[in-house]
Design an enzyme around this catalytic site. Structure first.
Site, PDB file in Angstrom:
ATOM      1  CG  HIS A  41      12.507   2.889   2.369  1.00 15.22           C
ATOM      2  ND1 HIS A  41      11.847   2.469   3.486  1.00 15.22           N
ATOM      3  CD2 HIS A  41      11.833   4.123   1.968  1.00 15.22           C
ATOM      4  CE1 HIS A  41      10.864   3.298   3.690  1.00 15.22           C
ATOM      5  NE2 HIS A  41      10.897   4.271   2.685  1.00 15.22           N
ATOM      6  CB  CYS A  80     -16.753   3.631 -15.449  1.00 17.83           C
ATOM      7  SG  CYS A  80     -15.324   2.489 -16.446  1.00 17.83           S
TER       8      CYS A  80
END
Length: 625
Positions: free
Chosen positions: A547, A30
């Protein structure tokens, strides 16, 4: 190594905590919640789900395992259904009547809820514009904007045809054809009236024409914007289709079934479903109007006080059909007037907590949650993360909502069109009832909730203790992770990437490099190797991600020269890659190098050992008990 997005990380963590994708019977969502039907509830670890970063709380109601996410629920939902075996948009409820009703409403209305709310905002803006400059309402510019805002609502039955067909497992295209015929009756001239002028079926019947089907009189209610006829028509369609699928030969069913379905359901809707739906809708509207007329102040107070309680249990969806009946008959529902005060009051209570609490973590939740509630009308973060958690602020918000809701209801205020009640959309009430009383009610609700919370106070959470400095000595069993590059340490929360800074992938730190030589921060096996990212697993099971840069995956390895391969054993300080930092920067990319502990024992925590300048191979992190 390709990194998961923040939403994918949340989805993966939630699925893992509820027993995996195989334990999901169905999932819908929802405005703020993932609604799971689970195969085996006992496999779901509620506490683990609630501890997931990005999850506000978990509710269980009507046989559903509801995971409250907040504004980004649709993104997390898309990440959930990417997993094999999880079907999108299918839900069944085995609970009682109320549970089945809520499941039906959420399944049918949620997919286009935000579009409906967005067009409602456009209509609200037009109301403000014409209030400031009435002549603007006579311009073609206004007409075009109004068409943009009103088309969704007028042709709402077509949206319902698609979502209801999905819910009832009916042919979507046949559903659109059936509901399209209802809208056709009001939009296309097909029959001559007494003057010989072609008019629509609706205009013909309204003008006194005798409208029949094989001699049977046909009543012609309004079908534009109609909710109930479209849903019931598709439901009947699904039953007819399921019957035909069992009896019709395979060789002809593909074209015979749609012919029979459309040829029977459309007349049946005109003869039976439409008139009965109109009677039901008028009856509901009459009941609401008369109950409201008895005492609008009491009705407004009850709805203003109870709305957020309904939200907690997901029961607010059960009122949506009543709202839609009013919207489709007169263009507004008096039930919506008190909701602005109810929503704003919870946001104001959360803001008072933000100003008063000494707990840094709670303050970090309360600030954004209050803005989400007041400005956007999404109160779940404020309720679950702040006010209900502290109890008294929630009660103060309910009191404010009751007072403000009563005042708004006394003025006959209501939203024109469908909007989520918020500070932005309160202008949608400008043309219905007394707008001044709506503003007074909403403002007073906020003032009461804020003042009671701030001055009467609440039992605060313990003040957040300052982070302990990393110990100089390394304890036995601690895992030390070095910096893979020389540079300046950046706290993870300040890294210019929401996925990393949120901690969704794990704890760690960033380093703004001054050298292009990237080294292994720890001994271990290279479990993944990409030009810009390297995953290392230690013998103890700790996994570390190095990274290099933000979004540098888009460079496809350009300016990166890897020196290792996947599967290799590396030692701390061994060169992993050489990077042309100047070229990466010139290409428009941030070179901040992330060192993230993506996996560690649950009994251990990650601490940053360095700040400011750090040398390559210098201690950066520890994973300590």
């Amino acid at each position: 190594m390709a990194t998961a997005t923040k939403h994918e990380a949340i989805a993966d963590a939630v699925l893992d905590a509820i027993g995996g994708a195989g334990n999901v019977k169905s999932v819908t969502h929802c405005a703020t919640r993932l609604r799971f039907q689970l195969v085996d509830r006992d496999k779901a670890d509620k506490a683990k789900v609630e501890a997931t970063r990005g999850v506000i709380t978990v509710m269980e109601s009507g046989g559903q395992f509801q995971v409250v996410i907040g504004n980004t629920v649709s993104d997390v939902y898309q990440a959930v259904i990417r997993h094999d075996g999880i079907a999108a948009g299918e839900s069944t409820s085995s609970g009682g009547l109320m549970a089945r009703l809520i499941d039906l409403v959420t399944s049918i209305f949620t997919p286009f809820l935000w579009v409906l709310a967005g067009t409602g905002l456009i209509k609200a803006a037009l109301a403000v514009a014409t209030a400031i400059a009435p002549s603007f309402g006579d311009t073609s510019t206004y007409a075009i904007f109004y068409a943009a805002s009103d088309a969704t609502f007028q042709f709402l039955p077509l949206f319902l045809a698609v979502t209801a067909a999905k819910k009832f497992k009916a042919n979507q295209w046949a559903a659109i054809a059936i509901v399209g015929a209802l809208l056709y009756s009001e939009t296309i001239a097909v029959i001559a009236n007494a003057e010989g002028v072609d008019v629509t079926l609706k205009a013909f019947a309204d003008g006194g024409g005798e409208l029949t089907f094989f001699g049977i009189p046909v009543l012609m209610p309004a079908y534009l914007s109609a909710v109930i006829p479209a849903i019931f028509a598709v439901y009947v369609q699904s039953k007819v289709e399921h019957l035909l699928d069992r009896v019709m030969p395979e060789s002809i069913k593909n074209f015979i079934n749609p012919m029979i379905v459309i040829g029977t359901v459309v007349p049946f809707t005109f003869l039976v479903i439409g008139p009965l739906s109109a009677w039901l809708g008028d009856g509901l509207a009459w009941v609401v109007d008369n109950l409201w007329a008895l005492s609008p102040a009491v009705g407004g107070a009850l709805l203003g006080a109870g709305w957020q309680v309904f939200v907690i249990f997901g029961l607010h969806w059960a009122l949506l059909p009543l709202f839609m009946v009013g919207l489709t008959t007169v263009g507004y529902s008096l039930l919506t007037g008190p909701l602005f005060a109810a929503v704003a009051a919870q946001g104001a209570a959360a803001f008072a907590v933000f100003l008063k609490t000494k707990n840094k973590d709670l303050k970090g939740v309360a600030g954004p949650a209050s803005l989400s509630g007041i400005i956007a009308g999404i109160t779940e973060p404020a309720i679950y993360g702040v006010t209900l958690r502290l109890k008294k602020p929630f009660i103060y918000g309910v009191i404010g909502g009751a007072v403000g809701g009563a005042i708004a209801a006394i003025g006959g205020s209501a939203a024109e069109g469908f909007v989520l009640p918020s500070a932005l959309t309160v202008v949608s009430t400008i043309n219905i009832g007394n707008f001044t009383l709506q503003l007074i009610g909403t403002g007073l609700a906020m003032a009461i909730a804020f003042s009671l919370t701030f001055f009467l106070g609440f039992k605060d959470l313990p003040a957040t203790e300052p982070e302990a400095e990393a110990p100089d000595a390394i304890e036995a069993g601690d895992v030390v992770i070095a910096s893979p590059v020389s540079g300046t340490v950046i706290p993870l929360a300040e890294v210019n990437d929401k996925v990393f800074s949120s901690g969704a992938l794990g704890n760690g730190a960033g380093v703004l490099p001054t050298s292009g030589t990237i080294t292994a921060p720890i001994d271990g096996e290279l479990v993944s190797v990409m030009p810009h990212a390297y995953g290392i697993r230690t013998a103890s099971g700790v996994e570390v991600l190095v990274h290099v840069g933000i979004d540098t995956v888009k460079l496809d390895g350009k300016h990166f020269a890897p020196k290792v391969a996947q599967g290799e054993q590396v030692a701390a300080g061994q060169v992993l890659a050489e990077v042309d930092l100047a070229a990466v920067t010139a290409a428009g990319y941030d070179t901040t190098t992330l060192v993230i502990v993506t996996k560690a024992p649950e009994t251990h925590s990650v601490a940053v050992r360095a700040e400011g300048a750090v040398a390559g191979t210098g201690d950066l992190l520890t994973v300590a008990r």
